[in-house]
Every structure is written in C-alpha cells, then in structure tokens.
Design a protein around this motif. Structure first.
Motif, PDB file in Angstrom:
ATOM      1  N   PRO A 229     -58.643  42.702  14.515  1.00 34.75           N
ATOM      2  CA  PRO A 229     -59.805  42.498  15.393  1.00 34.75           C
ATOM      3  C   PRO A 229     -59.388  41.980  16.767  1.00 34.75           C
ATOM      4  N   ASP A 230     -60.112  42.392  17.811  1.00 38.61           N
ATOM      5  CA  ASP A 230     -59.755  42.016  19.178  1.00 38.61           C
ATOM      6  C   ASP A 230     -59.710  40.508  19.353  1.00 38.61           C
ATOM      7  N   ALA A 231     -60.658  39.797  18.760  1.00 42.82           N
ATOM      8  CA  ALA A 231     -60.698  38.346  18.925  1.00 42.82           C
ATOM      9  C   ALA A 231     -59.445  37.693  18.345  1.00 42.82           C
ATOM     10  N   VAL A 232     -59.006  38.187  17.196  1.00 38.44           N
ATOM     11  CA  VAL A 232     -57.805  37.656  16.571  1.00 38.44           C
ATOM     12  C   VAL A 232     -56.575  37.980  17.422  1.00 38.44           C
ATOM     13  N   SER A 233     -56.544  39.196  17.957  1.00 39.14           N
ATOM     14  CA  SER A 233     -55.417  39.612  18.786  1.00 39.14           C
ATOM     15  C   SER A 233     -55.337  38.775  20.059  1.00 39.14           C
ATOM     16  N   ARG A 234     -56.492  38.504  20.677  1.00 39.11           N
ATOM     17  CA  ARG A 234     -56.495  37.693  21.903  1.00 39.11           C
ATOM     18  C   ARG A 234     -56.034  36.270  21.624  1.00 39.11           C
ATOM     19  N   GLN A 235     -56.476  35.697  20.517  1.00 43.97           N
ATOM     20  CA  GLN A 235     -56.049  34.344  20.173  1.00 43.97           C
ATOM     21  C   GLN A 235     -54.550  34.292  19.902  1.00 43.97           C
ATOM     22  N   SER A 236     -54.036  35.332  19.257  1.00 43.92           N
ATOM     23  CA  SER A 236     -52.597  35.417  19.010  1.00 43.92           C
ATOM     24  C   SER A 236     -51.831  35.487  20.323  1.00 43.92           C
TER      25      SER A 236
ATOM     26  N   ALA B 123     -47.807  44.288  25.871  1.00 42.46           N
ATOM     27  CA  ALA B 123     -48.261  45.651  25.578  1.00 42.46           C
ATOM     28  C   ALA B 123     -47.812  46.081  24.183  1.00 42.46           C
ATOM     29  N   GLN B 124     -46.577  45.752  23.819  1.00 39.50           N
ATOM     30  CA  GLN B 124     -46.086  46.117  22.492  1.00 39.50           C
ATOM     31  C   GLN B 124     -46.869  45.393  21.399  1.00 39.50           C
ATOM     32  N   ARG B 125     -47.235  44.145  21.644  1.00 41.46           N
ATOM     33  CA  ARG B 125     -48.048  43.406  20.682  1.00 41.46           C
ATOM     34  C   ARG B 125     -49.414  44.071  20.511  1.00 41.46           C
TER      35      ARG B 125
ATOM     36  N   SER C  91     -39.088  39.339   9.245  1.00 39.33           N
ATOM     37  CA  SER C  91     -39.812  38.846  10.412  1.00 39.33           C
ATOM     38  C   SER C  91     -39.148  39.330  11.685  1.00 39.33           C
ATOM     39  N   GLN C  92     -39.986  39.733  12.632  1.00 41.22           N
ATOM     40  CA  GLN C  92     -39.500  40.102  13.964  1.00 41.22           C
ATOM     41  C   GLN C  92     -40.598  39.787  14.971  1.00 41.22           C
ATOM     42  N   GLY C  93     -40.306  38.849  15.871  1.00 37.57           N
ATOM     43  CA  GLY C  93     -41.337  38.406  16.794  1.00 37.57           C
ATOM     44  C   GLY C  93     -42.473  37.772  16.019  1.00 37.57           C
ATOM     45  N   ALA C  94     -43.689  38.216  16.321  1.00 42.54           N
ATOM     46  CA  ALA C  94     -44.862  37.673  15.629  1.00 42.54           C
ATOM     47  C   ALA C  94     -45.246  38.502  14.419  1.00 42.54           C
ATOM     48  N   SER C  95     -44.471  39.518  14.094  1.00 43.85           N
ATOM     49  CA  SER C  95     -44.803  40.417  12.988  1.00 43.85           C
ATOM     50  C   SER C  95     -43.949  40.108  11.763  1.00 43.85           C
ATOM     51  N   SER C  96     -44.523  40.340  10.592  1.00 44.77           N
ATOM     52  CA  SER C  96     -43.771  40.172   9.349  1.00 44.77           C
ATOM     53  C   SER C  96     -44.193  41.246   8.364  1.00 44.77           C
ATOM     54  N   PHE C  97     -43.249  41.657   7.519  1.00 43.39           N
ATOM     55  CA  PHE C  97     -43.479  42.752   6.582  1.00 43.39           C
ATOM     56  C   PHE C  97     -42.830  42.414   5.238  1.00 43.39           C
TER      57      PHE C  97
ATOM     58  N   MET D 255     -34.195  41.424  23.385  1.00 48.43           N
ATOM     59  CA  MET D 255     -34.855  42.356  24.256  1.00 48.43           C
ATOM     60  C   MET D 255     -35.701  43.297  23.424  1.00 48.43           C
ATOM     61  N   ALA D 256     -36.839  43.794  24.042  1.00 53.53           N
ATOM     62  CA  ALA D 256     -37.803  44.493  23.218  1.00 53.53           C
ATOM     63  C   ALA D 256     -38.196  45.816  23.806  1.00 53.53           C
ATOM     64  N   LEU D 257     -37.273  46.594  24.427  1.00 48.80           N
ATOM     65  CA  LEU D 257     -37.670  47.831  25.067  1.00 48.80           C
ATOM     66  C   LEU D 257     -37.718  49.009  24.117  1.00 48.80           C
ATOM     67  N   ALA D 258     -36.607  49.292  23.440  1.00 52.17           N
ATOM     68  CA  ALA D 258     -36.583  50.545  22.709  1.00 52.17           C
ATOM     69  C   ALA D 258     -36.030  50.449  21.334  1.00 52.17           C
ATOM     70  N   ARG D 259     -35.950  49.251  20.724  1.00 50.30           N
ATOM     71  CA  ARG D 259     -35.247  49.120  19.479  1.00 50.30           C
ATOM     72  C   ARG D 259     -36.171  48.777  18.338  1.00 50.30           C
ATOM     73  N   LEU D 260     -37.465  49.008  18.432  1.00 48.03           N
ATOM     74  CA  LEU D 260     -38.357  48.622  17.349  1.00 48.03           C
ATOM     75  C   LEU D 260     -37.995  49.342  16.068  1.00 48.03           C
ATOM     76  N   ILE D 261     -37.598  50.623  16.162  1.00 43.89           N
ATOM     77  CA  ILE D 261     -37.259  51.351  14.937  1.00 43.89           C
ATOM     78  C   ILE D 261     -36.125  50.652  14.212  1.00 43.89           C
ATOM     79  N   LEU D 262     -35.035  50.411  14.947  1.00 42.48           N
ATOM     80  CA  LEU D 262     -33.890  49.802  14.294  1.00 42.48           C
ATOM     81  C   LEU D 262     -34.188  48.356  13.925  1.00 42.48           C
ATOM     82  N   THR D 263     -35.106  47.725  14.667  1.00 40.31           N
ATOM     83  CA  THR D 263     -35.481  46.374  14.298  1.00 40.31           C
ATOM     84  C   THR D 263     -36.195  46.383  12.968  1.00 40.31           C
ATOM     85  N   LEU D 264     -37.106  47.337  12.783  1.00 43.34           N
ATOM     86  CA  LEU D 264     -37.842  47.385  11.540  1.00 43.34           C
ATOM     87  C   LEU D 264     -36.942  47.756  10.376  1.00 43.34           C
ATOM     88  N   CYS D 265     -35.911  48.549  10.656  1.00 41.46           N
ATOM     89  CA  CYS D 265     -35.023  48.910   9.561  1.00 41.46           C
ATOM     90  C   CYS D 265     -33.822  47.993   9.539  1.00 41.46           C
TER      91      CYS D 265
END
Length: 461
Positions: free
Chosen positions: A311-318, A299-301, A109-115, A1-11
């Motif tokens: 760039p918007d074009a890259v974001s739309r393709q993603s 929306a979070q993406r 990695s979390q969802g489509a993001s990686s750090f 679930m992806a409502l309010a845990r991005l902080i703890l997800t990132l950490c």
C-alpha cells in the motif's frame, strides 16, 4: 552500490548447511520473490583450508540466470546458525540448520527487502544446472585475429593489485585504446551477469576494429586484491587511474588516443576521472546515471514495493525511515560513528532502543553513504573531451533530462537512445532485471555497432 546488480544480489545467497557429520556438499533451494516468482539456487559448501573453526568456503549457482560459481565472501557456521556475508552485493543470509531433517531455513536480506530461503541436500542438481544454461550466441570463441595478453599492475593508493586481459590488434602499434570499467558490485573482467559476458564481447568487437582494449577484474575478483568493505566509488576510480598509468607507459598504446568506457557505475567513474584528467581522449557512458544515488535508491524501492503490491501509505512511511537513517550519516564519518548515528535515528523514530535492524545495516557502509550523496552530474558537467552516453528506453535507472543538462556545456557530447533496450543494452520486454537471463544476446547489435562506430570516429582520423 545499487545500479545494476539486483539479479545477482537476489541470487547472491548461498552457502553452508550443516547436518552431522559434516555440512560439506551441495544443497538446493528456491528463493521466494515478489509476485509469486521464484529462483532456484544450488549451494556448494566445503571446508576452508587453514581457516578458523566455523569458517567455510561457499559458492552459489543460479541456473535460471546462467550464473555459476558466485562467490560467498564469508560463510560461518556457529552451532546451528549459518551466516553468509556478501558485502559486494550488500547482502546477508542467516539460517538455522535442522540436523534431523537435513534442512536449512532462514532469511535473505538486502537493503530493506527480505526473502525466505529453505534449502535441502541436492540430488544431482549441480550437474543438471550446467546443462540448463541457455544459449549465448554472441560469446566470442577462438581462434581470434588479434593478440591477448594477461596483465597485472598495482595501485599503491588502494592498496590494490589488479589483474586483467589486454587485447591488441595485429601489428606494432601504437594503437588507440579503451579501458572498460565495470558497473556496481564486484565484477570479473568480462562483467559476467546472468550468463552474459558483455565486456568480453566489447573487447572482441573493438579489437577487431583496430582498437586495443583493457578489461579488469574488480578487487577480490579473479587475481585482483584490495579493500572492499571500506571502498567507495572514488576508491574504484583510483584503480582505473592506475590502469591509465599502466597503459600510458606501454610502447604499443597511443596515450593521445586512449579513452574510457564504463557501464552503469563504471560510466560515473569514467566521468569522475575525465573531469580531472584532460589527457583522456574520450569517454563512453553505457547506461550511466546523472542523478544522485539517493534518487536511484528511492526509485528502486518504489518499483519493488509496487511489485509486491505494498500500500502507498506503507511505502511512504518506509521511505521516511529509510531517508531519516541516511540523513543521520555522512560520507566522512568513521564506520563506528555512522553506525551510532544510524542507530540513534532509528531508535528516535521507532521509540525503541534496539538499534538499526540487520536488514538495514548495509546502509551504514562507506560505499552506500558515498553513493547516497554523490551527484555524478557535477563531474560530468566538467568533462571537456568527447562524450557518448547511451540510453535504453527500457532502462529504469537512467534519465535523459539529467544527462542532457549535465552535458549541455560540452559541444562534443552526444546522447543516443535505443528503443526497447534495457540496462544491459539488450532488447527487452519490460526492462526488469529478471529478464536478463532469458535474453540470448549479450548486447543488442544496434548498440554494439553504434558505439563501435563512434569510438572509431574518435580514434581513427
């Protein structure tokens, strides 16, 4: 679930590095985030007693967020490769250990993001982390003018075993009562996040006003047990239904004055239960959405892409790739069938045979597939008991028009908007999750008072 845990997800990264003769000990590193931001982390790694070779126990500290002892559900070291699985946060870390340099370098990695995350042996940082914790002036401290009881009960349909704390006013009762429901991710009974303990504060505030409060550890937190990787919102709702049965069988609780109060996904669960259980007296939805999960995830993406100046074009393709994979699956599929469908969709789009990348594998989990298609407005429109829905003006996840439409047929429903408050009902600058740890108050006093007064109106004739 992806409502309010991005902080703890990132950490939520954290675990083991191994340099001969043993990887056990404390490690430190810095997670590189978008817009040049960074997040210091401290990892604690130790052998796991009785576990197969290669399996370790690990916890993580994020001092800047006052988040300490975050559990890593599974940490494995195979050769020089460390893998950390955190299904409750829908996250994974894979890194390679360099023995001579005593360094672990890898990717979170979390969802489509990686750090990127690079860690080295800690030098007294763990002790320093504790002293770095910011002030939390609202945290309740004993002595308390009420009773506190540790409770436990089973949910056979889980099957799960649930533990928690029931606070009771002085006297014999029967008392009006509220069951608190945590948001997305796996939470403890206080819904601890970034050093804040909002459910501890809600319990203290309401019990001082003559209302009994039950708060629970989620599955695999505290003393609670039960399946997690296969669980969906409906499964967690069955745990709350079991909590209702537990409360209704107590002589000191008035079942005719018992309600539910949920934060974020917990509010969705409250509506889900109240739509079919007409004995519930009222529900409170603290920053809970009334739109399908797909809309929130997209929306979070978009926020994340904008923060990284994609760039918007890259974001739309993603987004096309993201939605195509989700559309290929259904909540009813087995895990194997969902993975096959996702891999096939990915291969068709990309002209490859490699299948879904590891960073997107969590999209196949039952929880995400359910969340993607579930529309909370349907259940909410069927709720007939009194409803209070809160809306912080700087909460990026809750939209007033959707709430108003879903509640339009309930004459006992009201929406209260709090200017300047975020998803945790704190006074915030931007509402971004990175601010949570920097805010001292757990809950803004205006929200604390408004919600408490409304519940008192429902429970005290």
């Amino acid at each position: 679930m992806a409502l309010a845990r991005l902080i703890l997800t990132l950490c939520g990264m954290g675990t083991a590095l191994a340099a001969p003769p043993t990887p056990a000990g404390d490690w430190q590193g810095t997670l590189a985030l978008p817009q040049g931001q960074s997040l210091p982390l401290v990892l604690h790694l130790s052998p796991r007693a009785g576990a197969p070779q290669g399996e370790w126990s690990a916890t993580l500290d994020s001092p800047a967020q006052s988040a300490f002892g975050l559990p890593v559900q599974r940490a494995t070291l195979e050769g020089q490769t460390l893998t950390l699985d955190l299904p409750g946060l829908s996250a994974r870390y894979v890194g390679t250990l360099s023995g001579p340099d005593n360094i672990l370098a890898g990717t979170w990695s979390q969802g489509a993001s990686s750090f990127p995350l690079r860690m080295a042996r800690a030098t007294g940082m763990a002790a320093a982390a504790e002293s770095a914790a910011p002030s939390r002036p609202q945290t309740p401290h004993p002595p308390f003018p009420y009773r506190s009881e540790d409770v436990a009960f089973d949910n056979p349909s889980g099957p799960s075993h649930l533990t928690g704390t029931l606070t009771l006013p002085q006297g014999k009762g029967p008392f009006p009562a509220v069951i608190l429901i945590t948001g997305s991710g796996l939470q403890d009974r206080d819904e601890t996040i970034a050093g804040h303990k909002p459910f501890l504060l809600w319990a203290d505030t309401l019990t001082r006003q003559g209302i009994a409060v039950l708060r629970l550890d989620d599955r695999q937190r505290g003393g609670s047990t039960g399946p997690v990787t296969t669980a969906t919102t409906e499964d967690f709702a069955s745990d709350i239904a079991a909590a209702l049965r537990f409360m209704r069988h107590r002589h000191d609780i008035d079942p005719q004055r018992t309600g539910l109060m949920g934060h974020s996904e917990g509010g969705v669960i409250a509506a889900m239960i109240a739509a079919r259980d007409r004995q519930i007296s009222f529900i409170v939805m603290l920053e809970a959405p009334a739109v399908p999960g797909r809309q929130i995830m997209l929306a979070q993406r978009h926020w994340a892409a904008a923060a990284r100046h994609v760039p918007d074009a890259v974001s739309r393709q993603s987004d096309v790739l993201f939605e195509t994979v989700l559309d290929a699956m259904t909540p009813q599929q087995s895990q194997k069938a969902a993975e096959q469908a996702a891999n096939s969709a990915w291969n068709r789009l990309n002209g490859t045979q490699s299948g879904l990348p590891d960073s997107l594998h969590d999209l196949t989990l039952p929880a995400i597939r359910f969340y993607d298609r579930y529309d909370p407005a349907v259940a909410l429109s069927q709720v007939s008991c009194p409803v209070l829905a809160t809306l912080g003006s700087k909460d990026r996840q809750v939209h007033r028009p959707a709430l108003q439409k879903a509640l339009s047929r309930n004459p006992h429903a009201s929406i209260v908007e709090f200017p300047g408050l975020n998803h945790l009902l704190q006074k915030a600058g931007t509402g971004d999750v990175n601010e949570y740890a920097l805010i001292e108050n757990d809950i803004d006093p205006s929200a604390l008072k408004a919600v408490t007064d409304w519940i008192r109106t429902q429970t005290h004739p």
